[in-house]
Write a protein that holds these residues in place. Structure first.
Motif, PDB file in Angstrom:
ATOM      1  N   VAL A 190       0.858  -1.192   0.000  1.00  0.00           N
ATOM      2  CA  VAL A 190       0.000   0.000   0.000  1.00  0.00           C
ATOM      3  C   VAL A 190       0.896   1.245   0.000  1.00  0.00           C
ATOM      4  O   VAL A 190       2.062   1.174   0.371  1.00  0.00           O
ATOM      5  N   PRO A 191       0.337   2.387  -0.407  1.00  0.00           N
ATOM      6  CA  PRO A 191       1.155   3.615  -0.422  1.00  0.00           C
ATOM      7  C   PRO A 191       1.695   3.935   0.977  1.00  0.00           C
ATOM      8  O   PRO A 191       1.151   3.469   1.980  1.00  0.00           O
ATOM      9  N   ASP A 214       4.303  -6.531   5.726  1.00  0.00           N
ATOM     10  CA  ASP A 214       3.130  -6.864   4.878  1.00  0.00           C
ATOM     11  C   ASP A 214       3.528  -6.781   3.415  1.00  0.00           C
ATOM     12  O   ASP A 214       3.287  -5.778   2.768  1.00  0.00           O
ATOM     13  N   GLU A 238      -3.463  -6.411  -2.221  1.00  0.00           N
ATOM     14  CA  GLU A 238      -3.968  -5.254  -1.471  1.00  0.00           C
ATOM     15  C   GLU A 238      -5.219  -4.658  -2.092  1.00  0.00           C
ATOM     16  O   GLU A 238      -5.876  -3.816  -1.496  1.00  0.00           O
ATOM     17  N   TRP A 247      -8.231  -9.620   8.994  1.00  0.00           N
ATOM     18  CA  TRP A 247      -8.298  -9.033   7.655  1.00  0.00           C
ATOM     19  C   TRP A 247      -8.403 -10.134   6.628  1.00  0.00           C
ATOM     20  O   TRP A 247      -8.143 -11.307   6.904  1.00  0.00           O
ATOM     21  N   THR A 268       0.610  -7.576  12.360  1.00  0.00           N
ATOM     22  CA  THR A 268      -0.561  -6.890  11.816  1.00  0.00           C
ATOM     23  C   THR A 268      -0.566  -5.406  12.141  1.00  0.00           C
ATOM     24  O   THR A 268      -0.852  -4.568  11.295  1.00  0.00           O
ATOM     25  N   GLU A 269      -0.245  -5.069  13.389  1.00  0.00           N
ATOM     26  CA  GLU A 269      -0.344  -3.684  13.834  1.00  0.00           C
ATOM     27  C   GLU A 269       0.542  -2.747  13.023  1.00  0.00           C
ATOM     28  O   GLU A 269       0.336  -1.539  13.014  1.00  0.00           O
ATOM     29  N   ALA A 297       1.286  -3.289   9.739  1.00  0.00           N
ATOM     30  CA  ALA A 297       0.915  -3.296   8.320  1.00  0.00           C
ATOM     31  C   ALA A 297       0.197  -2.000   7.975  1.00  0.00           C
ATOM     32  O   ALA A 297      -0.618  -1.512   8.766  1.00  0.00           O
ATOM     33  N   HIS A 298       0.495  -1.408   6.848  1.00  0.00           N
ATOM     34  CA  HIS A 298      -0.135  -0.176   6.359  1.00  0.00           C
ATOM     35  C   HIS A 298       0.181   1.003   7.278  1.00  0.00           C
ATOM     36  O   HIS A 298      -0.510   2.018   7.242  1.00  0.00           O
ATOM     37  N   HIS A 299       1.186   0.895   8.083  1.00  0.00           N
ATOM     38  CA  HIS A 299       1.510   1.842   9.146  1.00  0.00           C
ATOM     39  C   HIS A 299       2.776   2.590   8.756  1.00  0.00           C
ATOM     40  O   HIS A 299       3.601   2.084   8.015  1.00  0.00           O
ATOM     41  N   SER A 300       2.927   3.828   9.299  1.00  0.00           N
ATOM     42  CA  SER A 300       4.212   4.494   9.140  1.00  0.00           C
ATOM     43  C   SER A 300       5.249   3.745   9.982  1.00  0.00           C
ATOM     44  O   SER A 300       4.903   3.082  10.962  1.00  0.00           O
TER      45      SER A 300
END
Lengths: 429, 429
Positions: B106-107, B135, B170, B366, B389-390, B392-395
């Protein structure tokens, strides 16, 4: 002024209804959103040249303009976006006036909300539809008709009439600022923004703000591990609604009695997040705050900044990640003319003459270029026009043709008295 | 299985730590957001070729793929976005397995929230930082290390191991769907999505939705004459939060006991309005709804549609202008493997062997490509991986290096038992 002149003026306006309608339709069809004003200004130029006026067409020098402390625009490049000024020279000895109208229009918004094509200028049941009809090309046509009627009757005025067709009003008045800095001044000004024929001696100022709200990104499937900037922005917006309430509870001036929210804070744009299944870690909101003539722009800015700071009292998140407030783009100075000003007296009287009723005198619920004319151009300004505020920036924006001509008549009569008739034969009656 | 093999396997992984780290760093540096997967897939292809596997690289035919009822992607053009499959052929007679990992990421979101450059692959204190580390490129490296360790020890397996490096997880699994439709099947599958070494026999499904909210535009200075779509969208979002609550109060399965919101509804994007001083007449929100393995995608859709309809009970505005709900882009089917499945038993046992503790068995919060593998590819799937998980998609997404190697070891041991060792000399011990 002779009854004969009044009658002839009225007659000329009646005879020229079709021409006025066509002129407005052409103005509307020349879609003039920001950056696209060239086409409509070409039409204005031609019209002024036909009238035999001295016409000045120029593209403001954005770099020089931007150095002025009251410059406000999202852009600094105005090539392809000219101002047009036409001067109807007086014989001398009379009071001069600026007739100022903007040609830029706001975007049309959601096309599906329009029953008529926004740039059609369609005529239905005595109304002309389209973006810019009410705000404010209809008013501009009233000005042109007033001047043309006076010319058609062979009247010469003592004072100069400066017709200013400006760009950029919708984003902060850079067009009018450029006209002031080019040297155009007068003893007073009239701007036919949509007032529904009400007379506005006070004009609300306004500014644009932008607020950045932070969150903490996370996978949407474990969104409880993140902090949604979208949810946080809802708190910010609710907080701002409260500030609007506080600011408006302070308003005492009876001119605002009929206005539900004299100085609104409008949140006009929102965007945030970049992926449907991620928790949004940023949101940006943009809006407009109304500024009272009783306060300075800086006071309004400071009050809002302090209020935004108080968000941390509501939610500790904002302690760690305070929303960032910035001021950008458009800005309109508040303005006011004395209610006993000579131009006010004349306008009120001509209104009574034409409509046989008392005008409504109110404060404008929005900023106009009158703030700049007053504060920078030293030209006290009245706002009075044929459009309807409620339709400005609205889908299916329209203007009633009858009102364009009523405004033209009242304005023509006002010009005759303010600038004074120079022809000995006519003024003697 | 002999203790010697276990020891040698562990030793090989220890000896190859640096190589594993470098491989992951290269994967991360090959930024592979949607549409940009070619670079990382080239690296995967080279790695598989070095391992001597039969390698299949192809760009899915979007037009054909889009005809499949379970196709879900915002795009239909996959040129420059290849899938890669490498097959480690077995000698025959053993159970086959698909090892599936996606390479799309993801971006990165707001760059200012990152302390490390998102595509640096920077190594700090035993962690590798960057978008995609957790991820799920870290998991993909575990798979490759497990296979390489088995090869390095000279072990031949009876069953085939199919390594699938897929695009598009994604945004709905079009990569895995393409692999299934290309004919890749096996007796079971393992996906090392970030589970923090928990074992997930159930996978939550999910879908993307978009809601259009209407308002009524007006000039911001008379905002009371309009209806703000931004304010209305706040009502819509609050209403959706309530639906999330109702849906989650229904969850009985103890697998979800430790999950604060088993089936979240995430609103990930918002945009609306087009001018700071106009009242916004439209807002668009986009989000993701989690779907339980106990319900069908259609049931979830219908419940949400009915719930949105009920907005009119809260606010008559929505009676006249009902929000428009649509389903778009990504979609992940829910999936489940029997908890007594042979692969489950083996994986749990190998986990105990390696870590000397009981694994946590939960339901995934998810969706994964496991839903497609199960429902379309008829391949029951377990999700088990080294990422968290926490993050993933996180900065500042990262992965602990140690976990990559623990996962590799558990997976290698699992493969040995599931696919069976073919070498007579080794299997006899």
């Amino acid at each position: 002024m002779s009854t004969a002149i009044k009658e002839q003026l009225k007659q000329w306006l009646t005879d020229n209804q079709e021409r006025g309608i066509k002129l407005l339709q052409q103005f509307v069809q020349a879609k003039s959103t920001q950056g696209n004003e060239k086409g409509v200004q070409q039409l204005v130029r031609e019209e002024l040249q036909r009238m035999g006026l001295e016409v000045d067409v120029w593209e403001p020098d954005g770099r020089r303009l931007a150095e002025h402390p009251f410059f406000a625009s999202p852009r600094k490049e105005f090539s392809g976006s000219p101002n047009v000024v036409g001067v109807l020279k007086g014989t001398g000895g009379g009071r001069s006036i600026i007739l100022n109208g903007h040609v830029d229009v706001v975007p049309e918004g959601d096309l599906q909300k329009w029953n008529y094509q926004p740039y059609s200028g369609k005529l239905v049941d005595g109304k002309i539809y389209g973006r810019g009809t009410t705000d404010m090309k209809g008013g501009n046509v009233s000005l042109l008709l007033a001047m043309q009627a006076i010319q058609a009757l062979g009247i010469r005025l003592k004072g100069d009439v400066l017709f200013e067709s400006v760009i950029e009003e919708e984003s902060g008045g850079a067009g009018t600022l450029a006209a002031i800095l080019r040297g155009y001044r007068a003893d007073a000004a009239l701007i036919p923004e949509p007032t529904n024929l009400k007379i506005f001696p006070k004009q609300q100022g306004s500014m644009w703000f932008r607020i950045y709200v932070k969150g903490q990104s996370a996978h949407g499937g474990t969104r409880y591990e993140g902090v949604s900037a979208i949810e946080k922005s809802m708190s910010v917006m609710n907080h701002i609604l409260q500030l609007e309430k506080i600011r408006n509870e302070r308003v005492q001036d009876p001119l605002y009695n009929q206005i539900p929210i004299p100085f609104p804070i409008n949140i006009g744009k929102i965007s945030g997040g970049d992926w449907p299944s991620s928790v949004a870690d940023f949101v940006q909101i943009e809006g407009r705050i109304g500024v009272s003539p009783e306060e300075t722009m800086d006071e309004a800015k400071e009050e809002m900044a302090k209020w935004i700071e108080r968000l941390k009292e509501i939610d500790p998140w904002f302690e760690e990640y305070p929303p960032q407030l910035e001021w950008f783009g458009a800005r309109w100075l508040p303005g006011a003319i004395e209610q006993e000003h000579k131009l006010m007296n004349i306008l009120v009287e001509k209104f009574q003459d034409v409509l046989d009723e008392e005008p409504v005198i109110e404060a404008s619920p929005w900023g106009t270029d009158g703030g700049l004319l007053t504060a920078i151009g030293d030209t006290p300004t009245i706002v009075f026009g044929p459009g309807v505020t409620e339709l400005a920036h609205h889908s299916d924006e329209y203007i009633e043709i009858e009102k364009i001509f009523i405004a033209a008549e009242i304005i023509a009569l006002t010009l005759l008295e303010w600038c004074e008739i120079a022809n000995a034969s006519l003024s003697e009656n």
